[in-house]
Design an enzyme around this catalytic site. Sequence first.
Site, mmCIF file in Angstrom:
data_model
loop_
_atom_site.group_PDB
_atom_site.id
_atom_site.type_symbol
_atom_site.label_atom_id
_atom_site.label_comp_id
_atom_site.label_asym_id
_atom_site.label_seq_id
_atom_site.Cartn_x
_atom_site.Cartn_y
_atom_site.Cartn_z
ATOM 1 N N SER A 143 -14.975 -81.886 19.348
ATOM 2 C CA SER A 143 -14.094 -81.184 18.273
ATOM 3 C C SER A 143 -13.599 -80.005 18.950
ATOM 4 C CB SER A 143 -15.303 -80.760 17.272
ATOM 5 O OG SER A 143 -15.591 -81.809 16.663
HETATM 6 C C1 LIG Z 1 -15.582 -85.556 16.487
HETATM 7 S S1 LIG Z 1 -16.753 -86.811 17.495
HETATM 8 C C2 LIG Z 1 -17.940 -85.849 18.431
HETATM 9 C C3 LIG Z 1 -18.289 -84.633 17.821
HETATM 10 C C4 LIG Z 1 -19.518 -83.699 18.763
HETATM 11 N N1 LIG Z 1 -19.658 -82.564 17.776
HETATM 12 C C5 LIG Z 1 -18.664 -83.198 19.798
HETATM 13 O O1 LIG Z 1 -17.933 -81.971 19.617
HETATM 14 O O2 LIG Z 1 -18.800 -83.569 20.983
HETATM 15 C C6 LIG Z 1 -17.870 -87.703 16.282
HETATM 16 C C7 LIG Z 1 -18.651 -88.357 17.030
HETATM 17 O O3 LIG Z 1 -19.504 -89.377 15.928
HETATM 18 C C8 LIG Z 1 -20.094 -90.475 16.507
HETATM 19 N N2 LIG Z 1 -20.175 -91.288 15.209
HETATM 20 C C9 LIG Z 1 -19.319 -91.943 14.235
HETATM 21 N N3 LIG Z 1 -19.962 -92.522 13.384
HETATM 22 C C10 LIG Z 1 -21.266 -92.496 13.614
HETATM 23 C C11 LIG Z 1 -22.727 -93.084 13.186
HETATM 24 N N4 LIG Z 1 -22.616 -93.773 12.276
HETATM 25 N N5 LIG Z 1 -23.667 -92.598 13.805
HETATM 26 C C12 LIG Z 1 -23.734 -91.915 14.681
HETATM 27 N N6 LIG Z 1 -22.729 -91.425 15.479
HETATM 28 C C13 LIG Z 1 -21.617 -91.707 14.827
HETATM 29 C C14 LIG Z 1 -18.779 -90.840 17.273
HETATM 30 O O4 LIG Z 1 -19.217 -91.936 18.239
HETATM 31 C C15 LIG Z 1 -18.570 -89.543 18.036
HETATM 32 O O5 LIG Z 1 -19.184 -89.255 19.197
#
Ligand SMILES: C[S@@+](CC[C@H](N)C(=O)[O-])C[C@H]1O[C@@H](n2cnc3c(N)ncnc32)[C@H](O)[C@@H]1O
Length: 242
Positions: A78
């Site tokens: 993000s």
């Molecule tokens: C915007 S990204 C990463 C955000 C993190 N706060 C960062 O800045 O590195 C959102 C993350 O949510 C994960 N994600 C999506 N659905 C998910 C789920 N059901 N369970 C666990 N992780 C999930 C994705 O793989 C991704 O890595």
Amino acid sequence: MNPKSKLNLILHKVQQYWSGNAVNQNKGMVENLQRYGIIQSRKVAEVMETIDRGLFVPNGTPPYVDSPIPIGYNATISAPHMHATCLQLLEENLQPGMHALDVGSGTGYLTACFAMMVGPQGRAIGVEHIPELVSSSTENIQKSAAASLLKDGSLSVHSGDGRQGWPEFAPYDAIHVGAAAKEIPQPLIDQLKPGGRMVIPVGVLFQDLQVVDKNSDGSVSIRTETSVRYVPLTSKEAQLQG
Ligand SMILES: C[S@@+](CC[C@H](N)C(=O)[O-])C[C@H]1O[C@@H](n2cnc3c(N)ncnc32)[C@H](O)[C@@H]1O
């Protein structure tokens, strides 16, 4: 001095210059977020200065620009202003000794920030459903100022469906969800402590960053902080299919 030692000294100085520069740039990013009023507290500024965003982005990408960056697997780290906003919203629920859950922990950046804030007596748990991101985030954290917390077990990152939360260390004082849910998953509400706060993007095309406060009688109060754009909180298969 022989030519080999001379070369080593030069390499060491170049390395020092670059790592010093990275620290300055991370500090510059934090100062900009303060200037624009996104970071309002000393504590959030300190933790974002301590955890260098440069250690969490893929090589060759610009870590200190205020924008999300792709990290593979249809995911992103993000933008710094979103990290700062979520840290500000959760600050009171990230006091030393408290429990924090980071759902969709991706690069591990926010999990590391949470761990620094709750300290060794607290717990910071990341849950991410892409196992490769769990491994790379662990490597990122090992390079960061939060490495000792990972080693002592007060910080951990787990592979799993974050929609189910992580019951082992519930209830949580703070829950952050880093991906947009169609609706707020009930297990996350259940795992929030009375007095606890969850910050979660909700919606499909149009998303709101919602702040969910659990009252002492177990009811919840929900308000919208701002409009946002996140990748979806979904199944691993749906995410990998894009
Ligand atoms: C915007 S990204 C990463 C955000 C993190 N706060 C960062 O800045 O590195 C959102 C993350 O949510 C994960 N994600 C999506 N659905 C998910 C789920 N059901 N369970 C666990 N992780 C999930 C994705 O793989 C991704 O890595």
